[in-house]
Design a protein around this motif. Structure first.
Motif, PDB file in Angstrom:
ATOM      1  N   ALA A  31      -7.530   3.632   0.422  1.00 22.26           N
ATOM      2  CA  ALA A  31      -7.385   4.332  -0.859  1.00 22.26           C
ATOM      3  C   ALA A  31      -6.705   5.673  -0.647  1.00 22.26           C
ATOM      4  CB  ALA A  31      -8.753   4.508  -1.520  1.00 22.26           C
ATOM      5  N   ALA A  32      -7.064   6.379   0.438  1.00 27.01           N
ATOM      6  CA  ALA A  32      -6.433   7.678   0.714  1.00 27.01           C
ATOM      7  C   ALA A  32      -4.943   7.500   0.997  1.00 27.01           C
ATOM      8  CB  ALA A  32      -7.131   8.365   1.882  1.00 27.01           C
ATOM      9  N   LEU A  33      -4.616   6.458   1.770  1.00 24.54           N
ATOM     10  CA  LEU A  33      -3.206   6.159   2.047  1.00 24.54           C
ATOM     11  C   LEU A  33      -2.445   5.935   0.747  1.00 24.54           C
ATOM     12  CD1 LEU A  33      -0.830   5.043   3.842  1.00 24.54           C
ATOM     13  CD2 LEU A  33      -2.011   2.841   3.769  1.00 24.54           C
ATOM     14  N   GLU A  34      -3.031   5.162  -0.155  1.00 23.91           N
ATOM     15  CA  GLU A  34      -2.346   4.851  -1.407  1.00 23.91           C
ATOM     16  C   GLU A  34      -2.276   6.066  -2.328  1.00 23.91           C
ATOM     17  OE1 GLU A  34      -0.766   2.127   0.044  1.00 23.91           O
ATOM     18  OE2 GLU A  34      -0.405   2.219  -2.115  1.00 23.91           O
ATOM     19  N   VAL A  35      -3.274   6.925  -2.272  1.00 24.30           N
ATOM     20  CA  VAL A  35      -3.212   8.184  -3.020  1.00 24.30           C
ATOM     21  C   VAL A  35      -2.040   9.000  -2.510  1.00 24.30           C
ATOM     22  CG1 VAL A  35      -4.373  10.412  -3.342  1.00 24.30           C
ATOM     23  CG2 VAL A  35      -5.638   8.264  -3.691  1.00 24.30           C
ATOM     24  N   GLY A  36      -1.907   9.091  -1.184  1.00 23.34           N
ATOM     25  CA  GLY A  36      -0.796   9.859  -0.607  1.00 23.34           C
ATOM     26  C   GLY A  36       0.548   9.301  -1.042  1.00 23.34           C
ATOM     27  N   ARG A  37       0.667   7.964  -0.976  1.00 23.07           N
ATOM     28  CA  ARG A  37       1.934   7.339  -1.363  1.00 23.07           C
ATOM     29  C   ARG A  37       2.256   7.637  -2.842  1.00 23.07           C
ATOM     30  NH1 ARG A  37       3.920   2.503   0.821  1.00 23.07           N
ATOM     31  NH2 ARG A  37       1.815   1.865   1.427  1.00 23.07           N
ATOM     32  N   THR A  38       1.228   7.530  -3.691  1.00 26.22           N
ATOM     33  CA  THR A  38       1.433   7.738  -5.125  1.00 26.22           C
ATOM     34  C   THR A  38       1.803   9.189  -5.424  1.00 26.22           C
ATOM     35  OG1 THR A  38      -0.178   5.999  -5.541  1.00 26.22           O
ATOM     36  CG2 THR A  38       0.372   7.436  -7.392  1.00 26.22           C
ATOM     37  N   LEU A  39       1.084  10.106  -4.775  1.00 26.50           N
ATOM     38  CA  LEU A  39       1.378  11.520  -5.032  1.00 26.50           C
ATOM     39  C   LEU A  39       2.795  11.874  -4.541  1.00 26.50           C
ATOM     40  CD1 LEU A  39      -2.028  13.288  -4.224  1.00 26.50           C
ATOM     41  CD2 LEU A  39      -1.156  12.429  -6.421  1.00 26.50           C
ATOM     42  N   MET A  40       3.234  11.249  -3.421  1.00 25.41           N
ATOM     43  CA  MET A  40       4.606  11.499  -2.955  1.00 25.41           C
ATOM     44  C   MET A  40       5.611  11.015  -4.002  1.00 25.41           C
ATOM     45  SD  MET A  40       4.979  13.175  -0.118  1.00 25.41           S
ATOM     46  CE  MET A  40       6.465  12.733   0.814  1.00 25.41           C
ATOM     47  N   GLY A  41       5.305   9.872  -4.636  1.00 19.53           N
ATOM     48  CA  GLY A  41       6.174   9.367  -5.695  1.00 19.53           C
ATOM     49  C   GLY A  41       6.221  10.344  -6.873  1.00 19.53           C
ATOM     50  N   ARG A  42       5.053  10.878  -7.226  1.00 22.13           N
ATOM     51  CA  ARG A  42       4.997  11.830  -8.346  1.00 22.13           C
ATOM     52  C   ARG A  42       5.725  13.125  -8.002  1.00 22.13           C
ATOM     53  NH1 ARG A  42      -1.298  10.648 -10.302  1.00 22.13           N
ATOM     54  NH2 ARG A  42      -0.856   8.498 -10.934  1.00 22.13           N
ATOM     55  N   LYS A  43       5.646  13.517  -6.717  1.00 22.27           N
ATOM     56  CA  LYS A  43       6.387  14.721  -6.298  1.00 22.27           C
ATOM     57  C   LYS A  43       7.888  14.475  -6.481  1.00 22.27           C
ATOM     58  CE  LYS A  43       7.917  16.922  -2.009  1.00 22.27           C
ATOM     59  NZ  LYS A  43       8.058  18.340  -2.336  1.00 22.27           N
ATOM     60  N   ARG A  44       8.347  13.286  -6.068  1.00 24.89           N
ATOM     61  CA  ARG A  44       9.772  12.968  -6.232  1.00 24.89           C
ATOM     62  C   ARG A  44      10.151  12.968  -7.720  1.00 24.89           C
ATOM     63  NH1 ARG A  44       8.713   9.511  -1.756  1.00 24.89           N
ATOM     64  NH2 ARG A  44       8.163   7.792  -3.170  1.00 24.89           N
ATOM     65  N   ASP A  45       9.176  12.590  -8.583  1.00 18.86           N
ATOM     66  CA  ASP A  45       9.430  12.592 -10.026  1.00 18.86           C
ATOM     67  C   ASP A  45       9.263  13.978 -10.640  1.00 18.86           C
ATOM     68  OD1 ASP A  45       9.826   9.877  -9.823  1.00 18.86           O
ATOM     69  OD2 ASP A  45       7.821   9.320 -10.546  1.00 18.86           O
ATOM     70  N   GLY A  46       8.966  14.983  -9.801  1.00 21.16           N
ATOM     71  CA  GLY A  46       8.947  16.354 -10.292  1.00 21.16           C
ATOM     72  C   GLY A  46       7.586  16.960 -10.529  1.00 21.16           C
ATOM     73  N   ALA A  47       6.496  16.291 -10.102  1.00 21.51           N
ATOM     74  CA  ALA A  47       5.173  16.857 -10.330  1.00 21.51           C
ATOM     75  C   ALA A  47       5.045  18.174  -9.544  1.00 21.51           C
ATOM     76  CB  ALA A  47       4.098  15.870  -9.893  1.00 21.51           C
ATOM     77  N   PRO A  48       4.408  19.173 -10.128  1.00 21.58           N
ATOM     78  CA  PRO A  48       4.357  20.523  -9.530  1.00 21.58           C
ATOM     79  C   PRO A  48       3.119  20.715  -8.650  1.00 21.58           C
ATOM     80  CG  PRO A  48       3.522  20.608 -11.762  1.00 21.58           C
ATOM     81  CD  PRO A  48       3.803  19.153 -11.481  1.00 21.58           C
ATOM     82  N   PHE A  49       3.142  20.203  -7.425  1.00 17.52           N
ATOM     83  CA  PHE A  49       1.986  20.331  -6.532  1.00 17.52           C
ATOM     84  C   PHE A  49       2.025  21.658  -5.785  1.00 17.52           C
ATOM     85  CE2 PHE A  49       2.442  15.573  -6.634  1.00 17.52           C
ATOM     86  CZ  PHE A  49       1.274  15.341  -7.325  1.00 17.52           C
TER      87      PHE A  49
END
Lengths: 446, 446
Positions: free
Chosen positions: A109-127
């Motif tokens: 689940a942590a791996l998939e969270v990381g993958r998803t958040l990386m996708g959102r970062k590429r889509d412009g999410a402001p982390f």
């Protein structure tokens, strides 16, 4: 991309398909009975670590391994040096003939969270925080004792040299076993995170009985763990007169029955067990000379635990005296009853309830890596229901929808934390991205 | 040749120096605690077999190894084909951390009897039977179960394929283990002898308490040996509710304490024991799923043994029920109470008393290879005292003078048998050569 959201096991919305990943990890150390045997630092553990590292790398994480074999995959979401860290994970090692979810769920689940958040970062999410997925070494304590060796070393409860010097029953040290699978790392571990999250199967039946989907762990049961050694006298089981025998196994048997009876003094409030016994020489026609016994006593009540601990000490001494053998307490360790940080629990509850999941504030009776970090950083432990409460067993299971719920809550909490500098208080007030998922329904397109 | 007869350990009168030989064998598998660990078909057992074969060859024996690894050294005393055979021996395998005399004494003494009789043949003694020294495979049952595998196969209680297919706890078969040390033989075993003799340490304290030097075994205790398996349910020792646990180790503990209590129903007349326990998965935080337990019940009284056997069956069932687990009886074997042949006992007593040794007709509680041959041929089992009754223990010991007495009685009985066609009745009336030895006194030249 085909919509398969009516089959939770095969969903592939944006890459976080934990069901397919759980299937892949379940093949590593698979048992005929449908479970896994993936003892710490075994070849199967090495294969699982290889897969975890490969998947982390594919997902854009920077992968490191520390000196006790803890694996970290840092996802650079914030884009700046020295950004706060949000960490999540669990362990890939297992008991003998165990279930496929225990530990692995939290890592996957942590791996998939990381993958998803990386996708959102590429889509412009402001982390403004990085995310790190972790696999802790030897959580189980099945091959090397004590349990929680990797997370305990990371948290500073013991040093790396202690952890590496632990030996299995064949005399192999953890250090040598990690070398053999090439996971005795040389990297520095990341600094203690701003917040740590762990998703785990409950391993009990409370959530199922209460009809809740998400358990928000508020407190851990205390535990007393004793390694006792009875020393008798090796003798022939034939001619040796009964009144001259000093039978170490008889002493252990007295201790086991007394430990079980002890639990009945506080029904439901005290758990006792002897799970491990080493008998020497262990031959049918030899009176046992030496028996090492592992006794556990657990309770959520400080007074009960203290009194039960005194009873436990006494029953070991009585058992030794009844059999006329010597007693040595090799180790005696107490895990105190403690509360988990309220703010992280509030964040998890908020995320779960926002998604419509029924939550329950509850205890953890079992130890988990998250508990190693108690007092070191804010942390949250998230449970999903275990079917029938079955744990440490090949039949361990969690319904697919509950696995999805756990993964979604972990993702939402991590997402919010990574937009809030890792602060659980700020994260609870951050916008997050939960509605994106909760609007999804079976049959609808992702 | 130097006279060293004031130091029994170093005597070298005519080559039958059992003390020096016992020292040599004790180095093979030596333990730091002064005993030996020479499990059946281990490398140390291979070394002991090599030494035995070499010494047999030097002494003029024809050495063969049968299909289950029994080693025979035939001394051609009679000088004719098809001469009757007198056999003596015991076993070179040991328990873990055992004494140096158990089994080895009987093998070494038989070797020295063969060597001495060959010398007497060269000096013109009129033998009409051959002598054979034997080392039986896996007497102990420590590595492979059941015990008495080699002598049992020789006597036809089970076939060679059964013996070779027995597996140790690592899954290695006896056949493969014998191959590994190059002792899975291809020779035919000799025919059943006209008479079999075995010298052994008592392993109890009866001779010592009675002040006798030579025990003439007249009867064996009966034994019931049960391999029981408790099948519970693997579970987490933490969250699993106490009332839902099905703990196989708790069942075993109930059985162990009940078996001990059973012995108190017939004080001194019933021996009970549980020497071996295999716990799975044997992890501190897992409720044991499966426990295999080895229970022994021994008595010299048929009625006691029968009733105790029924109690034993019942206590296993009760233990399983108390813990809510399943019970399977994997094996249940009974060794009946039997008398040993009177005629061989009379011969042994005659030889011992002729040499001035106090004898005692007694029981054997332990099993010995000789018992495998009961009903197959006349046989005698000769005991020498165990200091303090200590057995299956590194501190096992017998006074040097008692070892000499046992060796002398074995030699005298074998000598007489080999002049009497192997007939114990005729041997008791034959001249023998005992006076030659009994006239020797400490300080005198040999």
């Amino acid at each position: 991309m085909t919509s398969r959201s009516s089959q939770p096991e095969g969903r592939s919305d944006g890459g976080h398909d934990i069901h397919g990943l759980l299937d892949r990890f379940a093949r590593l150390g698979a048992t005929p009975g449908g479970g896994i045997t993936r003892l710490c630092a075994s070849p199967a553990d090495g294969e699982a670590r290889d897969l975890f590292a490969a998947l982390l790398g594919e997902a854009g994480a920077i992968v490191t391994t520390d000196g006790v074999g803890n694996q970290f995959g840092r996802f650079p979401l914030a884009g700046v040096e020295g950004a706060p860290l949000v960490m999540a994970g669990s362990h890939l090692d297992s008991q003998m003939r165990a279930g496929r979810l225990d530990g692995t769920l939290g890592v996957v689940a942590a791996l998939e969270v990381g993958r998803t958040l990386m996708g959102r970062k590429r889509d412009g999410a402001p982390f403004d925080a990085d995310f790190c997925a972790v696999n802790w070494t030897n959580e189980e304590g099945a091959r090397f004792r004590p349990s929680l060796l990797g997370s305990g070393a990371y948290a500073g409860h013991h040093d790396a040299a202690f952890a590496l010097s632990r030996r299995d029953d064949d005399g192999v040290s953890l250090g040598d076993a990690l070398e053999a699978i090439e996971y005795r790392g040389r990297d520095a571990a990341p600094a203690v995170p701003a917040c740590y999250l762990e998703l785990h199967v409950e391993q009990g039946s409370v959530l199922e009985e209460e009809g809740a989907t998400i358990g928000v762990v508020a407190r851990n049961w205390g535990a007393l763990k004793v390694e006792a050694v009875f020393e008798g006298e090796q003798a022939h089981t034939g001619p040796t007169r009964m009144d001259r025998r000093r039978d170490a196994l008889l002493a252990a048997a007295h201790a086991i029955t007394a430990a079980r009876a002890l639990a009945d003094r506080w029904p439901g409030r005290l758990h006792t067990s002897v799970g491990r016994l080493l008998v020497e020489p262990n031959s049918p026609n030899v009176v046992p000379a030496r028996v090492a016994l592992s006794l556990e006593v657990r309770s959520a009540d400080d007074a009960v635990l203290a009194e039960a601990g005194r009873f436990a000490d006494a029953l070991l001494a009585t058992a030794a005296a009844e059999a006329g053998v010597g007693l040595t307490i090799a180790t005696r360790s107490e895990r105190p009853i403690r509360s988990l940080p309220q703010a992280v629990g509030d964040l998890v509850s908020f995320c779960a309830e926002t998604s419509g999941h029924r939550t329950l504030r509850m205890d953890t009776v079992a130890g988990h890596d998250a508990l190693s970090l108690l007092g070191r950083c804010p942390l949250g432990l998230i449970f999903v229901p275990s079917v029938g409460g079955v744990a440490h067993n090949e039949r361990e299971a969690t319904h697919a929808a509950d696995l999805d719920a756990g993964r979604d809550v972990l993702l939402d909490a991590a997402d919010r934390l990574c937009r809030a500098g890792g602060s659980p208080e700020r994260a609870t007030r951050s916008p997050g991205s939960a509605p994106e998922r909760t609007e999804r329904r079976p049959g609808s397109a992702p």
